[in-house]
Write a protein that holds these residues in place. Sequence first.
Motif, PDB file in Angstrom:
ATOM      1  N   CYS A   1       8.771  -1.617   3.969  1.00  0.00           N
ATOM      2  CA  CYS A   1       8.630  -0.893   2.690  1.00  0.00           C
ATOM      3  C   CYS A   1       6.973  -0.916   2.495  1.00  0.00           C
ATOM      4  O   CYS A   1       6.326  -1.655   1.906  1.00  0.00           O
ATOM      5  CB  CYS A   1       9.088  -1.738   1.475  1.00  0.00           C
ATOM      6  SG  CYS A   1      10.998  -1.810   1.467  1.00  0.00           S
ATOM      7  N   GLN A   2       6.311   0.219   3.235  1.00  0.00           N
ATOM      8  CA  GLN A   2       5.018   0.189   3.417  1.00  0.00           C
ATOM      9  C   GLN A   2       3.908   0.657   2.260  1.00  0.00           C
ATOM     10  O   GLN A   2       2.826   0.879   2.500  1.00  0.00           O
ATOM     11  CB  GLN A   2       4.706   0.951   4.676  1.00  0.00           C
ATOM     12  CG  GLN A   2       5.231   0.019   6.046  1.00  0.00           C
ATOM     13  CD  GLN A   2       5.231   0.593   7.290  1.00  0.00           C
ATOM     14  OE1 GLN A   2       4.421   1.992   7.376  1.00  0.00           O
ATOM     15  NE2 GLN A   2       5.433   0.177   8.355  1.00  0.00           N
ATOM     16  N   GLU A   3       4.619   0.977   1.134  1.00  0.00           N
ATOM     17  CA  GLU A   3       4.122   1.412  -0.117  1.00  0.00           C
ATOM     18  C   GLU A   3       3.843   0.240  -1.006  1.00  0.00           C
ATOM     19  O   GLU A   3       3.151   0.448  -2.099  1.00  0.00           O
ATOM     20  CB  GLU A   3       4.508   2.737  -0.531  1.00  0.00           C
ATOM     21  CG  GLU A   3       4.197   3.813   0.353  1.00  0.00           C
ATOM     22  CD  GLU A   3       2.698   4.124   0.495  1.00  0.00           C
ATOM     23  OE1 GLU A   3       1.893   3.988  -0.339  1.00  0.00           O
ATOM     24  OE2 GLU A   3       2.556   4.324   1.805  1.00  0.00           O
TER      25      GLU A   3
ATOM     26  N   LEU B   1       8.896   2.645  -2.543  1.00  0.00           N
ATOM     27  CA  LEU B   1       8.719   1.518  -3.271  1.00  0.00           C
ATOM     28  C   LEU B   1       7.352   1.116  -3.574  1.00  0.00           C
ATOM     29  O   LEU B   1       7.032   0.410  -2.444  1.00  0.00           O
ATOM     30  CB  LEU B   1       9.780   0.595  -2.768  1.00  0.00           C
ATOM     31  CG  LEU B   1      10.048  -0.719  -3.479  1.00  0.00           C
ATOM     32  CD1 LEU B   1      10.673  -0.181  -4.939  1.00  0.00           C
ATOM     33  CD2 LEU B   1      10.863  -1.760  -2.541  1.00  0.00           C
ATOM     34  N   VAL B   2       6.869   1.108  -4.883  1.00  0.00           N
ATOM     35  CA  VAL B   2       5.529   0.653  -4.976  1.00  0.00           C
ATOM     36  C   VAL B   2       5.372  -0.942  -5.425  1.00  0.00           C
ATOM     37  O   VAL B   2       4.742  -1.535  -5.174  1.00  0.00           O
ATOM     38  CB  VAL B   2       4.857   1.525  -5.985  1.00  0.00           C
ATOM     39  CG1 VAL B   2       3.378   1.018  -6.186  1.00  0.00           C
ATOM     40  CG2 VAL B   2       4.726   2.957  -5.214  1.00  0.00           C
TER      41      VAL B   2
ATOM     42  N   GLN C   1       1.350  -2.629   2.812  1.00  0.00           N
ATOM     43  CA  GLN C   1       0.158  -2.780   1.852  1.00  0.00           C
ATOM     44  C   GLN C   1       0.373  -3.788   0.762  1.00  0.00           C
ATOM     45  O   GLN C   1      -0.536  -3.808  -0.505  1.00  0.00           O
ATOM     46  CB  GLN C   1       0.456  -1.486   0.864  1.00  0.00           C
ATOM     47  CG  GLN C   1       0.157  -0.150   1.856  1.00  0.00           C
ATOM     48  CD  GLN C   1      -1.050  -0.108   2.302  1.00  0.00           C
ATOM     49  OE1 GLN C   1      -2.092  -0.208   1.407  1.00  0.00           O
ATOM     50  NE2 GLN C   1      -1.285   0.439   3.505  1.00  0.00           N
ATOM     51  N   LEU C   2       0.986  -4.942   0.683  1.00  0.00           N
ATOM     52  CA  LEU C   2       1.071  -5.884  -0.216  1.00  0.00           C
ATOM     53  C   LEU C   2      -0.099  -6.844  -0.072  1.00  0.00           C
ATOM     54  O   LEU C   2      -0.462  -7.143   1.004  1.00  0.00           O
ATOM     55  CB  LEU C   2       2.403  -6.826   0.160  1.00  0.00           C
ATOM     56  CG  LEU C   2       2.798  -7.736  -0.939  1.00  0.00           C
ATOM     57  CD1 LEU C   2       3.124  -7.251  -2.132  1.00  0.00           C
ATOM     58  CD2 LEU C   2       4.047  -8.722  -0.122  1.00  0.00           C
ATOM     59  N   LEU C   3      -0.999  -6.878  -1.297  1.00  0.00           N
ATOM     60  CA  LEU C   3      -2.049  -7.632  -1.368  1.00  0.00           C
ATOM     61  C   LEU C   3      -2.014  -9.026  -1.307  1.00  0.00           C
ATOM     62  O   LEU C   3      -2.701  -9.932  -1.002  1.00  0.00           O
ATOM     63  CB  LEU C   3      -2.748  -7.076  -2.245  1.00  0.00           C
ATOM     64  CG  LEU C   3      -3.032  -5.479  -2.285  1.00  0.00           C
ATOM     65  CD1 LEU C   3      -3.761  -5.177  -3.536  1.00  0.00           C
ATOM     66  CD2 LEU C   3      -4.187  -5.209  -1.059  1.00  0.00           C
TER      67      LEU C   3
END
Length: 546
Positions: free
Chosen positions: A416-418, A395-396, A442-444
């Motif tokens: 959800c690490q992507e 999940l991006v 990876q959430l910015l």
Amino acid sequence: MWSGSESLIYQFLLPIHGYKILHGYKILVTSRFVFPQFEWTYKLNMLNRQDAMTLFHHYAFKDGICTVQKHLVEEVVRGCSGSPLALTVVGRSLYRQPQVNWISTVQNWSQGQSIYDTNMVLLSRLKTSLDALDGMEVLKNCFLDLGLFPEDQRIPVAALKDMWVELYNLDEGGMYTLIYLHELSNRNLVNLTLVRKDDQDANDYCKEHFVMQHDLLRELAVHQSSQGSIEGRERLIVEINGNAFPEWLTDRNHQPINVRILSITTDNAFCSNWSNVQIPDVKVLILNFQVKIYTLPEFMERMSCLTVLLVTNYGFTRAILENFPLPSQLNNLKRLWLENISIPSIAPFILPLKNLQKISMVTCEIGKAFEVCPISISNTWPNLNEINIEYCGDLVEIPAWVCGIVHLKKIKLGYCQELVTLPPELGNLTNLEVLRLQSCTQLLELPESISGLRESKYLDLSDCVEMDHLPERLGDLCGLQIIRMMGCTALSELPPSVMDLVHLERVICDSEIAYLWRFYKDYLDKLEIVVLKEDVNLNWLHKTPA
């Protein structure tokens, strides 16, 4: 391992540089059976009398001090024949019980029979602990429901909560679910694993906790659920090897079976050739399988009372559900749990489910599942108030159309690490009360539109390690009561607007983040800064399919 599964051992022989390793590592097999082809066998004996007495006293009496006649203790311990499981479970069931209950237990046990003469004798011993639940019907039913899940598998507490909210009217937060599981754990009827032991909050007591049950205790639950005629049972547990359906299930002249809870477990040889049965009154359906391509049962179309559907693939790769979408007849379905499934498009899959309230997707492949957007999304699922996505590694991004489900109250994204971005339209979810983004590494950033979430009470940013700033207008979340910020290592400052969070009661964080919040504590009268030590354990690890 069970008898007949010896071939699994040879899959652990490791080829290195084209050669089989014959030495240098060992494989330990535990079983209740002897495998003659293995060279070394060590038989574990039952506990001797002294050790059995010590173990039993520990579980049966406060501080191990005997409070009943010693000959009764001798009789019960003798009946357990040194089995640690029987000693702990029976001992806990007699804890603080009057002496008359001990006498009754001894009288009900057959004399002179070893506990391991047959499994049925062992089950009769363990049933003592179940009899102790008489008068506590919900707790007893919770124990029996654990038999609905496959042997030796983790059972997510969140999945149990979904069932028990509908079956026993427990609370949505899961407080009573966890209370009942703690009680069963205290009686040694289940092993409860708390992923984060030091942080229980009223938003979600269950989180990613799970339980496991000893196979003999599961057998006890299955055995007790199988008593009486099929027509009079509360729950029906079907285990299918290959395509060998039980005769009692297929040879019924198409007469309906009236049960409320149905569990069907199939193995990796099952080819989805469903029997034509009628089970129209099922309220909870649990499908456990291991194949790569799975066909949902045709008889689901006649389950108009179904409110909870749990679909779990226990195989090593994600499975494809062949017959999308779900039948439109399931218009009463409220809770849908999908685990280890490849989902090509979620919208058509759940489009017919007008009364759906909650959908959970765990270790699913959903990268393309959100691409298709149905028309008039806000009216498509008027009752959907919770989306829960965990361990979905592909999940991006969350697409904008999800923000059109204006009735949503909870969005929970965990591990959800992507995931790198949230939609700018997030602020349209004006009814959202809970936003959980735990371990989305990876959430910015959070979109500035988050200022529109004025009904939000709970925000979880734990382990969002790449997030180095918060929205300037975070203070507009005037209803916010709890923020979790453990492990936000890139964050070096807070926006000044946080001093407007006048209803903020707790910030749960580590010492580094606590330092940032202390500057604003004088402006926030209700604020309590809860500093937690890092809880280092591997309980959060989830089986990740290939």
